[in-house]
Design an enzyme around this catalytic site. Structure first.
Site, PDB file in Angstrom:
ATOM      1  N   SER A 171       0.828  -1.198   0.000  1.00 40.78           N
ATOM      2  CA  SER A 171       0.000   0.000   0.000  1.00 40.78           C
ATOM      3  C   SER A 171       0.871   1.260   0.000  1.00 40.78           C
ATOM      4  O   SER A 171       1.674   1.456  -0.904  1.00 40.78           O
ATOM      5  CB  SER A 171      -0.970  -0.058   1.181  1.00 40.78           C
ATOM      6  OG  SER A 171      -2.078   0.777   0.966  1.00 40.78           O
ATOM      7  N   ASP A 183      -5.689  -3.718  -2.499  1.00 38.40           N
ATOM      8  CA  ASP A 183      -4.718  -3.325  -1.476  1.00 38.40           C
ATOM      9  C   ASP A 183      -3.954  -4.516  -0.887  1.00 38.40           C
ATOM     10  O   ASP A 183      -4.544  -5.470  -0.380  1.00 38.40           O
ATOM     11  CB  ASP A 183      -5.488  -2.608  -0.368  1.00 38.40           C
ATOM     12  CG  ASP A 183      -4.589  -1.895   0.618  1.00 38.40           C
ATOM     13  OD1 ASP A 183      -3.376  -2.155   0.634  1.00 38.40           O
ATOM     14  OD2 ASP A 183      -5.109  -1.056   1.377  1.00 38.40           O
TER      15      ASP A 183
END
Length: 312
Positions: free
Chosen positions: A75, A205
């Site tokens: 991320s 993610d």
């Protein structure tokens, strides 16, 4: 766990190990190892705006004259890792943060919802109906232009970017081929950014399955540094949680549970946990406060790392 860049077909363990060994050998000439220093693996965790604190880790390494042997990120950790792996110094990255981060009165997400043509609106455009609220293509194009790198093979430090396969629910490690689509997938927070289509996969993610991917570095590095920027929140009984509070904190509850279970089995040499309190995922404008809160932990890390290197 599946490893590789866009290879959806299954491979047996022996072939996978051979491919990883070949990749490590191919990347080795690009790694500069200071005489007498261990091969350092740097893992950069997810955490939204709190991940700006990763630049302070880069400052420590730059000041000590160290360069990681390998970096892994999820991320925001993938974004920051890509910048550092490209060859940018901590000072360069810090300067970019200063230039781009908006003021408290001009948060990029608020500006976005108000359809105000701010700096960040140029990067993140509404994409309602496409699986997310906003798209990040322009932002990733800016990062590509800033670094001058478009592929993993062009990086000065080998990088592993963690994403999550939305349908198989597996962690996917991307480390070859196009760089910025991989980073875009790693930062694709569900509900905020749309999933990223790479090959036959839809990726989201990386923090959903591996919020702090130091485990990827243990086999190839002499010393591992894991930076956890999930931070902490205090109870606010004065109001009900907002939609974004509920959504993002749910992800962070899950990420913390994953990390704590992994720490019971595998330990990095250094676990750096800046005490960043009550900073929400999208509050990038609070970068000065994030740095201030994180510095005590980074000063301790600087001292401990220097002592460790003296003894090695």
């Amino acid at each position: 766990m599946q490893t590789g860049a866009l290879h959806p077909e299954p491979v047996d363990r022996g072939r996978r190990a051979a491919l990883k060994l070949m990749l490590a050998v191919a990347l080795a000439p690009r790694v500069v190892r200071a005489e007498g220093h261990p091969r350092i693996g740097l893992a950069l965790g997810s955490g939204g705006a709190r991940g700006l604190a990763h630049v302070l880790v880069f400052e420590v390494l730059d000041e000590l004259g160290l360069r990681p042997h390998r970096i892994a990120g999820s991320s925001i950790g993938a974004i920051m890792g890509a910048l550092y792996a490209s060859g940018m110094s901590a000072a360069d990255i810090h300067a970019r943060i200063d230039r781009l981060t908006v003021s408290p009165e001009e948060t990029w997400f608020h500006s976005l919802l108000e359809e105000d043509l701010s700096r960040w609106l140029g990067f993140f455009r509404p994409t309602l109906g496409s699986g997310g609220l906003i798209g990040a293509d322009a932002f990733l194009a800016y990062l590509s232009e800033t670094t001058g790198r478009t592929a993993f093979e062009e990086l000065r430090i080998p990088l592993q970017v963690v994403a999550t396969d939305m349908w198989t629910r597996e962690s996917v490690v991307l480390e070859a081929g196009e760089l910025w689509p991989a980073v875009q997938a790693s930062m694709a927070v569900p509900g905020l950014f749309p999933p990223v289509s790479l090959g036959e996969r839809y990726l989201v993610d990386g923090g959903l399955t591996n919020p702090l991917p130091y485990d990827l570095l243990l086999a190839d590095c002499d010393l591992t540094i894991a930076v956890d920027v999930l931070g902490t929140r205090t109870v606010d009984s004065s109001r009900d949680p907002s939609y974004f509070d509920t959504s993002f904190n749910t992800f962070q509850v899950m990420q913390m549970a994953i990390l704590e279970e992994k720490l019971k089995r595998l330990q990095p040499d250094f676990l750096v946990r800046p005490d960043i309190k009550d900073v929400r995922v999208l509050e990038f404008y609070r970068f000065a406060e994030i740095f201030e809160q994180a510095r005590p932990a980074l000063e301790t890390f600087r001292r401990d790392l220097a002592l460790r290197l003296e003894r090695s």
